[in-house]
Design a protein around this motif. Sequence first.
Motif, mmCIF file in Angstrom:
data_model
loop_
_atom_site.group_PDB
_atom_site.id
_atom_site.type_symbol
_atom_site.label_atom_id
_atom_site.label_comp_id
_atom_site.label_asym_id
_atom_site.label_seq_id
_atom_site.Cartn_x
_atom_site.Cartn_y
_atom_site.Cartn_z
ATOM 1 N N PHE A 100 -1.382 5.708 8.624
ATOM 2 C CA PHE A 100 -0.376 6.022 7.617
ATOM 3 C C PHE A 100 0.000 7.498 7.658
ATOM 4 C CE2 PHE A 100 -1.796 2.318 4.667
ATOM 5 C CZ PHE A 100 -1.118 1.433 5.486
ATOM 6 N N THR A 101 -0.996 8.367 7.798
ATOM 7 C CA THR A 101 -0.733 9.809 7.755
ATOM 8 C C THR A 101 0.134 10.254 8.919
ATOM 9 O OG1 THR A 101 -2.825 10.212 6.614
ATOM 10 C CG2 THR A 101 -1.801 12.079 7.728
ATOM 11 N N THR A 132 3.289 -8.923 2.527
ATOM 12 C CA THR A 132 2.308 -8.444 1.543
ATOM 13 C C THR A 132 0.893 -8.940 1.807
ATOM 14 O OG1 THR A 132 2.814 -10.307 0.086
ATOM 15 C CG2 THR A 132 4.088 -8.290 -0.223
ATOM 16 N N SER A 133 0.690 -9.732 2.849
ATOM 17 C CA SER A 133 -0.653 -10.275 3.087
ATOM 18 C C SER A 133 -1.113 -10.146 4.535
ATOM 19 C CB SER A 133 -0.724 -11.745 2.656
ATOM 20 O OG SER A 133 0.248 -12.512 3.343
ATOM 21 N N ASP A 134 -0.225 -10.328 5.513
ATOM 22 C CA ASP A 134 -0.622 -10.170 6.906
ATOM 23 C C ASP A 134 -0.914 -8.704 7.208
ATOM 24 O OD1 ASP A 134 -0.421 -12.829 7.318
ATOM 25 O OD2 ASP A 134 1.476 -12.773 8.435
ATOM 26 N N ASP A 135 -1.834 -8.479 8.154
ATOM 27 C CA ASP A 135 -2.331 -7.120 8.387
ATOM 28 C C ASP A 135 -1.229 -6.151 8.810
ATOM 29 O OD1 ASP A 135 -4.714 -8.205 7.734
ATOM 30 O OD2 ASP A 135 -5.623 -8.070 9.720
ATOM 31 N N ARG A 160 1.028 -3.193 6.813
ATOM 32 C CA ARG A 160 0.956 -1.773 7.181
ATOM 33 C C ARG A 160 2.342 -1.211 7.460
ATOM 34 N NH1 ARG A 160 -4.138 -2.660 11.297
ATOM 35 N NH2 ARG A 160 -5.822 -2.439 9.765
ATOM 36 N N ILE A 161 3.161 -1.965 8.193
ATOM 37 C CA ILE A 161 4.520 -1.508 8.488
ATOM 38 C C ILE A 161 5.325 -1.372 7.209
ATOM 39 C CG2 ILE A 161 6.673 -2.130 9.651
ATOM 40 C CD1 ILE A 161 4.973 -3.478 11.816
ATOM 41 N N ALA A 162 5.160 -2.315 6.288
ATOM 42 C CA ALA A 162 5.893 -2.257 5.018
ATOM 43 C C ALA A 162 5.513 -1.013 4.222
ATOM 44 C CB ALA A 162 5.624 -3.520 4.204
ATOM 45 N N ILE A 163 4.225 -0.686 4.167
ATOM 46 C CA ILE A 163 3.792 0.497 3.420
ATOM 47 C C ILE A 163 4.320 1.773 4.071
ATOM 48 C CG2 ILE A 163 1.751 1.872 2.851
ATOM 49 C CD1 ILE A 163 0.311 -0.692 2.192
ATOM 50 N N MET A 208 -3.757 8.967 -0.044
ATOM 51 C CA MET A 208 -2.910 7.879 -0.521
ATOM 52 C C MET A 208 -3.740 6.770 -1.167
ATOM 53 S SD MET A 208 -0.343 5.382 1.641
ATOM 54 C CE MET A 208 0.489 6.753 2.434
ATOM 55 N N TYR A 209 -3.374 6.415 -2.391
ATOM 56 C CA TYR A 209 -4.089 5.348 -3.096
ATOM 57 C C TYR A 209 -3.152 4.345 -3.768
ATOM 58 C CZ TYR A 209 -6.470 2.877 -6.839
ATOM 59 O OH TYR A 209 -6.919 1.888 -7.669
ATOM 60 N N ASP A 210 -2.249 4.834 -4.633
ATOM 61 C CA ASP A 210 -1.503 3.932 -5.506
ATOM 62 C C ASP A 210 -0.590 2.977 -4.748
ATOM 63 O OD1 ASP A 210 -0.101 6.119 -4.704
ATOM 64 O OD2 ASP A 210 0.526 6.760 -6.698
ATOM 65 N N LEU A 211 0.056 3.438 -3.683
ATOM 66 C CA LEU A 211 0.986 2.578 -2.957
ATOM 67 C C LEU A 211 0.292 1.385 -2.304
ATOM 68 C CD1 LEU A 211 3.821 1.982 -2.026
ATOM 69 C CD2 LEU A 211 3.527 3.602 -0.157
ATOM 70 N N PRO A 212 -0.746 1.560 -1.470
ATOM 71 C CA PRO A 212 -1.417 0.370 -0.907
ATOM 72 C C PRO A 212 -2.168 -0.442 -1.945
ATOM 73 C CG PRO A 212 -2.577 2.372 -0.273
ATOM 74 C CD PRO A 212 -1.300 2.807 -0.913
ATOM 75 N N ALA A 213 -2.688 0.201 -3.004
ATOM 76 C CA ALA A 213 -3.433 -0.544 -4.022
ATOM 77 C C ALA A 213 -2.518 -1.470 -4.809
ATOM 78 C CB ALA A 213 -4.142 0.421 -4.964
ATOM 79 N N ILE A 214 -1.295 -1.048 -5.085
ATOM 80 C CA ILE A 214 -0.372 -1.864 -5.877
ATOM 81 C C ILE A 214 0.402 -2.831 -5.000
ATOM 82 C CG2 ILE A 214 1.650 -1.773 -7.407
ATOM 83 C CD1 ILE A 214 0.648 0.948 -8.361
#
Length: 342
Positions: free
Chosen positions: A125-126, A194-197, A201-204, A272-278
Amino acid sequence: MSATVSGATRGSSASPRRPRQERGGLQRVQRARTRVALLLILPTLVLLAIVIGYPIVSAIITSFQKDAGLDPATGFFVQGGFAGLSNFTHWLFQRCPTGDGGTTSCPPGNLGAQFWTATFTTFLFTITTVVLETVIGFWMAIIMNRAFAGRSLVRTAILVPWAIPTAVTAKLWFFIFSVAGVVNAIFATKILWTSDDWPARIAIIIIDVWKTTPFMALLILAGLQLIPGEIYEAARVDGASTWKTFWTVTLPLVRPALLVAVLFRILDALRMYDLPAIFGGGNATATWSVLVVQQMRQGPNAASALSTIVFVFIFLIAFIFVRFLGANVVQTTQAQQKGELK
């Protein structure tokens, strides 16, 4: 003759005394200024020690303690105690305790087995988001720096995504990337974003780039506005093309602001926390911060060890970045001030 000599002697012996007294007076003034400066910054230092120093020291101390719970050997509840380095080996080497007091490889699904996956996800992500945000943000900053009708409206529109809270952004894009959402409808697909690996990751990455690129553009725009227009006029007179002007004029002069913007984004993306957590995505999108929060529900001392490891990682990355690129910032700024940068 003797009076002249004695007068000269007295004058020569008195002349060094005056500069010595002046130096003593300057030293006293300097010490007084130092004491005043220390008194002025003392409240800030105390506040930083309470807000930053105490949590860091407390986390390091608790990271060497065992979490309270059932003893696997006896089945009785124990309060914990000194754990040594077991909390750190639990994360770094993915070792989990066994019933006989030993350790074994953490089974799949255990949080200890997810550390290096979370490390990979965090760096993915970074690196990806910072690179994309820097390139797109630079392009946005160049557009916003030009003079044209409606420039204020364009600047406001570009900054809107950054002004939206991250929690709202995550839920908004959650519906966009849902199975029956806009993305699948446009491309006529049934991807489980929202569920596949990897789709998650690409969506985030797409969401974070959409939200944070305006922040990069704003910082780079501040650097572009410091470049005198006469330099661009001189480049046009010399017959430099647009591309050559960018590489030889714009990029070197905006480098200090660009490096500061990149450093800020790297530190922000590593936390980064809130974006992948939500948004979701499960273990595939779990970052360091997500893993720390999940571990807090099971054992705070092991979570403190993980927090300490993450702190060391981020500190080393920031130190390396500032140490090897910060010198270039100083040199570039000095060259700009002296007019030596061409």
